[in-house]
Scaffold this active site. Sequence first.
Site, short mmCIF file in Angstrom:
data_model
loop_
_atom_site.label_atom_id
_atom_site.label_comp_id
_atom_site.label_asym_id
_atom_site.label_seq_id
_atom_site.Cartn_x
_atom_site.Cartn_y
_atom_site.Cartn_z
N ALA A 239 0.84 -1.21 0.00
CA ALA A 239 0.00 0.00 0.00
C ALA A 239 0.87 1.25 0.00
CB ALA A 239 -0.89 0.03 1.25
N THR B 194 -7.95 0.32 7.27
CA THR B 194 -7.46 1.20 8.34
C THR B 194 -8.56 1.91 9.11
OG1 THR B 194 -6.22 3.28 8.63
CG2 THR B 194 -7.20 2.94 6.50
N ASP B 195 -8.22 2.31 10.32
CA ASP B 195 -9.12 3.15 11.13
C ASP B 195 -9.29 4.54 10.51
OD1 ASP B 195 -6.35 3.41 11.68
OD2 ASP B 195 -6.73 4.44 13.58
N TYR C 144 -5.43 9.66 1.94
CA TYR C 144 -5.06 8.26 2.24
C TYR C 144 -6.30 7.47 2.67
CZ TYR C 144 -3.36 4.36 5.09
OH TYR C 144 -3.17 3.12 5.65
N1 LIG Z 1 0.84 0.97 9.73
C1 LIG Z 1 -0.37 1.14 10.26
O1 LIG Z 1 -0.51 1.69 11.35
C2 LIG Z 1 -1.58 0.64 9.54
C3 LIG Z 1 -2.83 0.80 10.17
C4 LIG Z 1 -3.96 0.30 9.54
C5 LIG Z 1 -3.85 -0.33 8.32
N2 LIG Z 1 -2.63 -0.43 7.71
C6 LIG Z 1 -2.58 -1.10 6.41
O2 LIG Z 1 -1.81 -2.28 6.55
C7 LIG Z 1 -1.11 -2.54 5.33
C8 LIG Z 1 0.38 -2.65 5.61
O3 LIG Z 1 0.82 -1.43 6.17
P1 LIG Z 1 2.32 -1.22 6.67
O4 LIG Z 1 2.27 -0.34 7.84
O5 LIG Z 1 3.03 -2.53 6.73
O6 LIG Z 1 2.88 -0.36 5.45
P2 LIG Z 1 4.38 -0.16 4.96
O7 LIG Z 1 5.34 -0.48 6.03
O8 LIG Z 1 4.41 1.19 4.32
O9 LIG Z 1 4.51 -1.28 3.86
C9 LIG Z 1 3.83 -1.15 2.63
C10 LIG Z 1 4.52 -2.03 1.63
O10 LIG Z 1 3.89 -1.82 0.36
C11 LIG Z 1 4.91 -1.73 -0.60
N3 LIG Z 1 4.47 -0.97 -1.76
C12 LIG Z 1 4.23 0.37 -1.87
N4 LIG Z 1 3.87 0.68 -3.11
C13 LIG Z 1 3.89 -0.49 -3.83
C14 LIG Z 1 3.62 -0.83 -5.18
N5 LIG Z 1 3.26 0.11 -6.08
N6 LIG Z 1 3.74 -2.12 -5.57
C15 LIG Z 1 4.10 -3.06 -4.67
N7 LIG Z 1 4.38 -2.82 -3.38
C16 LIG Z 1 4.26 -1.53 -2.96
C17 LIG Z 1 6.06 -1.05 0.10
O11 LIG Z 1 7.25 -1.28 -0.60
P3 LIG Z 1 8.54 -0.34 -0.39
O12 LIG Z 1 9.08 -0.74 0.94
O13 LIG Z 1 9.42 -0.72 -1.53
O14 LIG Z 1 8.05 1.06 -0.43
C18 LIG Z 1 6.02 -1.73 1.46
O15 LIG Z 1 6.73 -2.95 1.42
C19 LIG Z 1 -1.48 -1.38 4.39
O16 LIG Z 1 -2.58 -1.80 3.62
C20 LIG Z 1 -1.91 -0.29 5.33
O17 LIG Z 1 -2.81 0.61 4.72
C21 LIG Z 1 -1.51 0.03 8.30
#
Ligand SMILES: NC(=O)c1ccc[n+]([C@@H]2O[C@H](COP(=O)([O-])OP(=O)(O)OC[C@H]3O[C@@H](n4cnc5c(N)ncnc54)[C@H](OP(=O)(O)O)[C@@H]3O)[C@@H](O)[C@H]2O)c1
Length: 243
Positions: free
Chosen positions: A31, A68-69, A92
Site C-alpha cells: 500500500a 485502516t481506522d 489516504y
Molecule cells: N501501519 C499502520 O498503522 C496501519 C494501520 C492500519 C492499516 N494499515 C494497512 O496495513 C497494510 C500494511 O501497512 P504497513 O504499515 O506494513 O505499510 P508499509 O510499512 O508502508 O509497507 C507497505 C509495503 O507496500 C509496498 N508498496 C508500496 N507501493 C507499492 C507498489 N506500487 N507495488 C508493490 N508494493 C508496494 C512497500 O514497498 P517499499 O518498501 O518498496 O516502499 C512496502 O513494502 C497497508 O494496507 C496499510 O494501509 C496500516
Amino acid sequence: MTALTRADWDVTVPLAPPPAPPPDLVLHAAAWTDVDGAEDDPQEAAAVNVGGTRHAAELGAPLVAFSTDYVFDGSKRAPYVESDRANPLSAYGRTKLYAEGAAGENSLVVRSSWLFGPTGHNFVRTMLRLGRERDEVAVVDDQFGCPTYVGHLAAAVRGLADRGERGVWHLAAAGECNWFELAQAVFEAAGIECRVRPISTAELGRPAPRPAYSVLRSERENAPQLPHWREGLRACLAELGEI
Ligand SMILES: NC(=O)c1ccc[n+]([C@@H]2O[C@H](COP(=O)([O-])OP(=O)(O)OC[C@H]3O[C@@H](n4cnc5c(N)ncnc54)[C@H](OP(=O)(O)O)[C@@H]3O)[C@@H](O)[C@H]2O)c1
C-alpha cells in the site's frame, strides 16, 4: 508460501503472467502508506491502494485486504464498529475506503490500526531510536486509538482466513490510548530516560487530517479478541531484545 516485494510486482499494474493455478490465499499488504504524502499526490496513492487492491483481487484467489481506522472521521466518542459510517478525512483514508470496494464482496477486509512490530517503520521503533538520541520528544496527546502488535493481528487474521470468513472485520488491540501515552509506555518498558512533552495535533501541523478518535471494536459475535496493546508492546519489545 511466496512473499512478493515491490521489486517482484508493482501492484499498480496487473501481475503478468498471472499465477496459474491461482494461489490458495492472497494476503495483500502492499500500500501507499505515506498519509501526508497522499495529500500532495492522491492519484498515485489511489493507483497503489485502489488499483493495487483491484489487481490483487483479479488473481482469482481468496483475498485478505488490509484497511485502516483512517476510513473514519473520528467524531464518534465510542468505539467504531463495522456498521458505522465511514467518512475519511484524508486522501489516504479515501483511497483505503475505495480499496475496500475494489477488494470485492468475496474478500476478507481487515481494518486495523496503529500497527507496530519488530521490523519496518513504526511508532514504537521510532520512539526507541529518538528516546536514545534526545532528552525530550514532543508527541500528540489528542488522537486516540488502539496500538496493535502485528504478531497479534497476524494470529487473528489467520483464524479468520482458516474459517473462510468474508466481509469487513475490525481487528485491533484491546484497550485504547493516545500517542503521548504510547510513547511514555515505550520508554518506561524499555528503561529509556527521555521526557515526553504532550502537544496537540494543531501544534504538530501535519498536512493530512487524522481522526481524533479511531478506536476499533468488532460488533461480530465470533470476532477474534486481540490482547491489550500493553501486552502487544511487551511482546514486541521482547522480540527486539529490549526487555
Ligand atoms: N501501519 C499502520 O498503522 C496501519 C494501520 C492500519 C492499516 N494499515 C494497512 O496495513 C497494510 C500494511 O501497512 P504497513 O504499515 O506494513 O505499510 P508499509 O510499512 O508502508 O509497507 C507497505 C509495503 O507496500 C509496498 N508498496 C508500496 N507501493 C507499492 C507498489 N506500487 N507495488 C508493490 N508494493 C508496494 C512497500 O514497498 P517499499 O518498501 O518498496 O516502499 C512496502 O513494502 C497497508 O494496507 C496499510 O494501509 C496500516
